[in-house]
Structures are given as C-alpha cells and as structure tokens.
Scaffold this active site. Structure first.
Site, PDB file in Angstrom:
ATOM      1  N   HIS A  62       0.810  -1.215   0.000  1.00 39.07           N
ATOM      2  CA  HIS A  62       0.000   0.000   0.000  1.00 39.07           C
ATOM      3  C   HIS A  62       0.851   1.277   0.000  1.00 39.07           C
ATOM      4  CE1 HIS A  62      -2.905  -2.738   2.414  1.00 39.07           C
ATOM      5  NE2 HIS A  62      -3.141  -2.853   1.121  1.00 39.07           N
ATOM      6  N   LYS A  72       5.466   6.283   7.363  1.00 38.09           N
ATOM      7  CA  LYS A  72       4.936   5.407   8.407  1.00 38.09           C
ATOM      8  C   LYS A  72       6.037   5.038   9.397  1.00 38.09           C
ATOM      9  CE  LYS A  72       1.696   3.276   5.186  1.00 38.09           C
ATOM     10  NZ  LYS A  72       1.257   2.048   4.530  1.00 38.09           N
ATOM     11  N   TYR A 132       0.916   1.432  13.614  1.00 34.69           N
ATOM     12  CA  TYR A 132       1.780   2.352  12.881  1.00 34.69           C
ATOM     13  C   TYR A 132       1.211   3.755  12.853  1.00 34.69           C
ATOM     14  CZ  TYR A 132      -1.256   1.231   8.865  1.00 34.69           C
ATOM     15  OH  TYR A 132      -2.335   1.041   8.037  1.00 34.69           O
ATOM     16  N   ASP A 168      -6.588  -6.347  -1.960  1.00 29.30           N
ATOM     17  CA  ASP A 168      -5.173  -6.620  -2.204  1.00 29.30           C
ATOM     18  C   ASP A 168      -4.934  -7.627  -3.328  1.00 29.30           C
ATOM     19  OD1 ASP A 168      -4.372  -4.755  -0.363  1.00 29.30           O
ATOM     20  OD2 ASP A 168      -3.924  -6.206   1.218  1.00 29.30           O
TER      21      ASP A 168
END
Length: 181
Positions: A62, A72, A132, A168
């Site tokens: 992603h 991130k 995250y 996905d």
C-alpha cells in the site's frame, strides 16, 4: 533510541531500549525529540492498528499518492511480521527494489517508511497486532497499491497461499500502478 540504516538511505530501523525487572518492562516507544535527533522529523497525525487473526495474512503493498503521501513508523505489539518496503520512486536508482525486515514483540524494533515507498507485511504468528503512525491522514482518493506477488518485484514471501483482502488481490503490478513519485 538507536537507528540502523537499510539498503534504502531513507528507510530506517529504529531500536528502542526496554528496562525490565520482575514486573515486566518499561519502554519509551515514541519520542518526537529523539526521532528528530535521528533525522526523522515527520509530524505524525494518525495512528492505525491492525489485528491479523491467522498467520500467513498479507496486507499490502500500500501507499498514497502525493500530495497525501504517507510516511509510516511501524511496530508490532503482539506477534511477528515480515515487513516489506518497495521503492516506487521512478527516478531512484533503487526503483522496484525491496527490503524485508522482521518486526516482533520480542525485538521491539520499529521501521520508518518514508513517502515514495510501498509497504506491506506478512504475519508469521496468529493474532499479530501491528501499530503504525502516519504523517498524513488516510485519503481514499489517493489510496493505491501494488500486487503483492508482482513477478517483476520477486518478493520472497514466507507463505505460498496467503490470506488476502479482496482489495489486495486486485492491485496492479508496479509498472501499471498509478504513481506520482
């Protein structure tokens, strides 16, 4: 906190120190000033947490397009993952290359992933919890992905038949992906 470099100059492994005794441990897992001293100066604005019930779950790959691209700071609260970062910056000498980093509740390492990189992971244990921080809010209009098993990337995932979200399974390969990096 200590920082370790990776093949990508901009991607870092952050190691925190835990102080333990008979009760367990205490650790400062996030400090803006310490991260800034290490060169990570993002203002994180959102924190995300995922639970993957079954080992062999893959989430990713992603990223978000600029101007809503996300950096991130990833860590595992419970369980273990094989974290994967792919350079998707078209002019980069490492474009299309990837690294893998093992993150677990035991090693307590964190992975800093800057803008311009796709990110994903595979859970190696049941009931893995990943946390995250991101420096930009989630933006559905800018949300993109790359096919987890793109043959051009050749990522060596530790599972042959992963558990994937429907989304996905439908991402394009890197060369077909919408990308403004």
């Amino acid at each position: 906190m200590e920082i370790y470099t990776t093949m990508f100059d901009e991607v870092f492994i952050v190691e925190t120190k835990a102080f333990g005794d008979h009760r367990g441990y205490f650790m400062e897992s996030f400090r803006v000033d310490k991260l800034a001293e290490l060169g990570i100066t993002n203002s994180f604005v959102q924190e995300n947490q995922s639970l993957s019930v079954t080992a062999g779950t893959i989430r990713g790959l992603h990223y978000q397009l600029a101007p809503k691209a996300q950096a991130k700071l990833v860590r595992v609260l419970s369980g273990e993952i094989l974290d994967v970062v792919v350079d998707i910056r078209r002019q980069s000498p490492t474009y299309g290359k990837y690294i893998q980093v093992l993150l677990s509740e035991e090693n307590q390492q964190q992975l800093y992933v800057p803008e311009g990189f796709a990110h994903g992971f595979c859970t190696l244990r049941d009931n893995t919890v990943v946390l995250y921080k991101v420096n930009e809010y989630y933006s559905p209009e800018h949300d993109r992905g790359i096919l987890w098993n793109d043959p051009d990337l050749g990522i060596q995932w530790p599972v042959d038949t992963p558990i994937l979200s429907d989304k996905d399974t439908k991402h394009p390969r890197l060369y077909q992906a919408d990308n403004n990096f």
